[in-house]
Design an enzyme around this catalytic site. Structure first.
Site, PDB file in Angstrom:
ATOM      1  N   VAL A 112      11.018 107.665 -36.703  1.00 40.15           N
ATOM      2  CA  VAL A 112      11.223 109.334 -36.954  1.00 40.15           C
ATOM      3  C   VAL A 112      12.570 109.455 -37.679  1.00 40.15           C
ATOM      4  O   VAL A 112      13.232 108.551 -37.548  1.00 40.15           O
ATOM      5  CB  VAL A 112      11.202 109.767 -35.464  1.00 40.15           C
ATOM      6  N   SER A 113      12.727 110.539 -38.266  1.00 39.05           N
ATOM      7  CA  SER A 113      13.702 110.728 -39.003  1.00 39.05           C
ATOM      8  C   SER A 113      15.125 111.322 -38.137  1.00 39.05           C
ATOM      9  O   SER A 113      16.195 110.976 -38.731  1.00 39.05           O
ATOM     10  CB  SER A 113      13.601 111.995 -39.911  1.00 39.05           C
ATOM     11  N   THR A 114      14.958 111.832 -37.250  1.00 28.77           N
ATOM     12  CA  THR A 114      16.075 112.325 -36.443  1.00 28.77           C
ATOM     13  C   THR A 114      15.873 111.967 -34.881  1.00 28.77           C
ATOM     14  O   THR A 114      15.011 111.509 -34.369  1.00 28.77           O
ATOM     15  CB  THR A 114      16.461 113.851 -36.388  1.00 28.77           C
TER      16      THR A 114
END
Length: 142
Positions: free
Chosen positions: A10-12
């Protein structure tokens, strides 16, 4: 030994990996294959995706590299062609669960081979256009 090398990203930090992990675990279980899962919370814009690098290094001939969705693997169309192509050359099958992309299926493997050829053709055309543009600029004395 045949195993699943799973990769979830996931990005964050605020996002949750749970759904991806469960799907990859379920896939490995249904295939009766050992699972080694690599997870990270990092944007694809970052150049260093350590766990992706580790997962790719650990994958061996006869393994399956499994992601939940294609966008968790690649940051660009070019990379999306390159990574599975490199895996297939090493004898590693590639599966994207949510996208129903599975190179263990001969028709998908053939389709991916054709897409790789088209990507190479596109790259060659871009290089030729760039060369032609530079030649034209040089002829005009710039």
């Amino acid at each position: 030994m045949n195993r699943v090398n799973g990769y979830a990203r996931v990005s964050t930090e605020d996002q949750n990996l749970h759904m991806q992990q469960l799907a990859i675990e379920k896939y490995a279980s249904e295939q009766n294959m050992e699972l080694i899962l690599y997870v990270e919370k990092i944007s694809t814009s970052k150049t260093e995706r350590t766990e992706l690098t580790n997962a790719l290094k650990a994958a061996a001939t006869g393994n399956r590299f499994v992601v939940y969705k294609l966008d968790s693997l690649a940051r660009s169309t070019k990379e999306l062609y390159q990574l599975p192509d490199e895996m297939m050359q090493r004898g590693i099958d590639f599966v994207s669960i949510q996208d129903s992309f599975d190179t263990t299926i001969p028709t998908v493997r053939a389709m991916f081979g054709m897409l790789t050829v088209f990507a190479g053709f596109e790259r060659d055309i871009i290089q030729q256009r760039t060369k032609d543009g530079l030649d034209a600029v040089r002829k005009r004395g710039r």
